[in-house]
Scaffold this motif. Structure first.
Motif, PDB file in Angstrom:
ATOM      1  N   ARG A  14       3.432  23.241  43.191  1.00 10.98           N
ATOM      2  CA  ARG A  14       2.164  23.765  43.492  1.00 10.98           C
ATOM      3  C   ARG A  14       1.642  23.515  45.108  1.00 10.98           C
ATOM      4  NH1 ARG A  14       0.438  27.149  39.473  1.00 10.98           N
ATOM      5  NH2 ARG A  14      -1.479  26.928  40.171  1.00 10.98           N
ATOM      6  N   LEU A  15       2.273  22.649  45.779  1.00 11.14           N
ATOM      7  CA  LEU A  15       2.045  22.304  46.990  1.00 11.14           C
ATOM      8  C   LEU A  15       2.599  23.422  47.993  1.00 11.14           C
ATOM      9  CD1 LEU A  15       2.195  18.693  46.775  1.00 11.14           C
ATOM     10  CD2 LEU A  15       0.230  19.628  46.898  1.00 11.14           C
ATOM     11  N   PRO A  16       1.843  23.352  49.109  1.00  9.06           N
ATOM     12  CA  PRO A  16       2.452  24.482  50.084  1.00  9.06           C
ATOM     13  C   PRO A  16       3.971  23.523  50.627  1.00  9.06           C
ATOM     14  CG  PRO A  16       0.187  23.879  50.696  1.00  9.06           C
ATOM     15  CD  PRO A  16       0.712  22.966  49.496  1.00  9.06           C
ATOM     16  N   SER A  17       4.807  24.519  51.135  1.00  9.69           N
ATOM     17  CA  SER A  17       5.967  24.056  51.351  1.00  9.69           C
ATOM     18  C   SER A  17       6.304  23.032  52.549  1.00  9.69           C
ATOM     19  CB  SER A  17       7.047  25.274  51.710  1.00  9.69           C
ATOM     20  OG  SER A  17       6.564  26.068  52.869  1.00  9.69           O
ATOM     21  N   GLU A  18       5.365  23.094  53.359  1.00 11.30           N
ATOM     22  CA  GLU A  18       5.475  22.306  54.490  1.00 11.30           C
ATOM     23  C   GLU A  18       5.004  20.989  53.886  1.00 11.30           C
ATOM     24  OE1 GLU A  18       3.266  24.997  54.523  1.00 11.30           O
ATOM     25  OE2 GLU A  18       4.298  26.203  56.005  1.00 11.30           O
ATOM     26  N   VAL A  19       3.906  20.503  52.942  1.00  9.95           N
ATOM     27  CA  VAL A  19       3.634  19.395  52.289  1.00  9.95           C
ATOM     28  C   VAL A  19       4.852  18.925  51.498  1.00  9.95           C
ATOM     29  CG1 VAL A  19       2.087  18.153  51.014  1.00  9.95           C
ATOM     30  CG2 VAL A  19       1.409  19.910  52.529  1.00  9.95           C
ATOM     31  N   ILE A  41      -2.340  14.800  54.448  1.00  8.90           N
ATOM     32  CA  ILE A  41      -2.136  15.824  55.125  1.00  8.90           C
ATOM     33  C   ILE A  41      -2.952  16.936  55.183  1.00  8.90           C
ATOM     34  CG2 ILE A  41      -0.045  17.365  54.994  1.00  8.90           C
ATOM     35  CD1 ILE A  41       1.719  15.125  53.898  1.00  8.90           C
ATOM     36  N   ALA A  42      -3.320  17.234  54.084  1.00  5.79           N
ATOM     37  CA  ALA A  42      -4.258  18.492  54.006  1.00  5.79           C
ATOM     38  C   ALA A  42      -5.466  18.214  54.676  1.00  5.79           C
ATOM     39  CB  ALA A  42      -4.635  18.612  52.340  1.00  5.79           C
ATOM     40  N   ASN A  43      -5.964  17.037  54.945  1.00  5.53           N
ATOM     41  CA  ASN A  43      -7.411  16.759  55.589  1.00  5.53           C
ATOM     42  C   ASN A  43      -6.984  16.561  56.918  1.00  5.53           C
ATOM     43  OD1 ASN A  43      -8.955  17.657  53.078  1.00  5.53           O
ATOM     44  ND2 ASN A  43      -8.627  15.107  52.550  1.00  5.53           N
ATOM     45  N   SER A  44      -5.903  16.662  57.608  1.00  6.57           N
ATOM     46  CA  SER A  44      -5.557  15.974  58.884  1.00  6.57           C
ATOM     47  C   SER A  44      -6.281  16.766  59.883  1.00  6.57           C
ATOM     48  CB  SER A  44      -4.096  15.862  58.926  1.00  6.57           C
ATOM     49  OG  SER A  44      -3.632  17.139  59.016  1.00  6.57           O
ATOM     50  N   PRO A  45      -6.777  16.450  61.033  1.00  7.75           N
ATOM     51  CA  PRO A  45      -7.455  17.277  61.885  1.00  7.75           C
ATOM     52  C   PRO A  45      -6.552  18.054  62.870  1.00  7.75           C
ATOM     53  CG  PRO A  45      -7.121  14.836  62.813  1.00  7.75           C
ATOM     54  CD  PRO A  45      -6.752  15.119  61.180  1.00  7.75           C
ATOM     55  N   VAL A  46      -5.235  17.950  62.486  1.00  7.77           N
ATOM     56  CA  VAL A  46      -4.235  18.732  63.111  1.00  7.77           C
ATOM     57  C   VAL A  46      -4.340  20.239  62.672  1.00  7.77           C
ATOM     58  CG1 VAL A  46      -1.645  18.736  63.606  1.00  7.77           C
ATOM     59  CG2 VAL A  46      -2.811  16.688  63.650  1.00  7.77           C
ATOM     60  N   GLY A  47      -4.680  20.460  61.528  1.00  6.88           N
ATOM     61  CA  GLY A  47      -4.810  21.569  60.773  1.00  6.88           C
ATOM     62  C   GLY A  47      -4.031  21.556  59.451  1.00  6.88           C
ATOM     63  N   HIS A  48      -4.558  22.653  58.796  1.00  3.86           N
ATOM     64  CA  HIS A  48      -3.952  22.669  57.335  1.00  3.86           C
ATOM     65  C   HIS A  48      -2.467  23.308  57.407  1.00  3.86           C
ATOM     66  CE1 HIS A  48      -7.707  21.954  55.680  1.00  3.86           C
ATOM     67  NE2 HIS A  48      -8.341  22.651  56.612  1.00  3.86           N
ATOM     68  N   PRO A  49      -1.556  22.615  56.803  1.00  2.00           N
ATOM     69  CA  PRO A  49      -0.129  22.864  56.943  1.00  2.00           C
ATOM     70  C   PRO A  49      -0.054  24.591  56.332  1.00  2.00           C
ATOM     71  CG  PRO A  49      -0.211  21.232  55.425  1.00  2.00           C
ATOM     72  CD  PRO A  49      -1.656  21.403  55.936  1.00  2.00           C
ATOM     73  N   SER A  50      -0.732  24.887  55.386  1.00  2.00           N
ATOM     74  CA  SER A  50      -0.519  26.279  54.687  1.00  2.00           C
ATOM     75  C   SER A  50      -1.440  27.307  55.416  1.00  2.00           C
ATOM     76  CB  SER A  50      -1.112  26.053  53.271  1.00  2.00           C
ATOM     77  OG  SER A  50      -2.562  25.765  53.246  1.00  2.00           O
ATOM     78  N   VAL A  51      -2.030  27.139  56.461  1.00  2.00           N
ATOM     79  CA  VAL A  51      -2.835  28.180  57.191  1.00  2.00           C
ATOM     80  C   VAL A  51      -2.035  28.390  58.507  1.00  2.00           C
ATOM     81  CG1 VAL A  51      -4.991  28.859  58.347  1.00  2.00           C
ATOM     82  CG2 VAL A  51      -5.115  27.523  55.859  1.00  2.00           C
ATOM     83  N   ASN A  52      -1.673  29.380  58.760  1.00  2.00           N
ATOM     84  CA  ASN A  52      -0.897  29.685  59.933  1.00  2.00           C
ATOM     85  C   ASN A  52      -1.694  31.035  60.480  1.00  2.00           C
ATOM     86  OD1 ASN A  52       1.453  28.178  59.649  1.00  2.00           O
ATOM     87  ND2 ASN A  52       2.371  29.614  58.143  1.00  2.00           N
TER      88      ASN A  52
END
Length: 141
Positions: A14-19, A41-52
């Motif tokens: 159920r998690l994004p492929s990056e995670v 990972i989801a709350n990191s300030p670098v950005g959300h891995p599932s959002v491009n």
């Protein structure tokens, strides 16, 4: 322990492929620790891995103006209308020529088919209605 493996597998899907790629290496950690890492990972300030975010710009100098497109469409519509009307007229003319060929009237007032009008006594075909009688019509031809 076996139930935790099934739960881990279903949760990971159920998690994004990056995670998933990051957490796949964490097989030895308990599920609650892996969940904490996923949250980090989801709350990191670098950005959300599932959002491009993708940006695109259009070069407006090369795009035609909307009014130019509308004017072109109107001109094409007029040309199509003219061609359609010319086609209709030519079809009606050809139909009227066809009927005049099949029912021509001879000098004596008898209706003749196109073949007898054209070839007289040498006609090998005849279409109905035709008043041709080789004894009476065009004996001089």
């Amino acid at each position: 322990m076996k139930d935790e493996g099934i739960l881990r597998e279903l949760w990971m899907r159920r998690l994004p492929s990056e995670v998933q790629r990051i957490l796949i290496a964490q097989k030895d950690l308990p599920l609650d620790k892996v969940a904490e890492i996923a949250d980090a990972i989801a709350n990191s300030p670098v950005g959300h891995p599932s959002v491009n975010v993708y940006a695109a710009t259009a070069n407006t100098s090369t795009l035609p103006d909307l009014t130019t497109l509308i004017n072109s469409m109107e001109a094409l519509t007029k040309k199509v209308d003219i061609l359609f009307k010319e086609h209709q007229r030519s079809r009606s003319r050809s139909r009227s020529n066809a009927t005049s060929r099949t029912n021509s009237t001879s000098r004596e007032g008898t209706k003749l088919c196109w073949y007898h009008k054209k070839f007289a006594s040498k006609a090998t075909k005849c279409t109905s209605p035709c008043g041709w009688n080789s004894q009476e019509n065009f004996t001089s031809n």
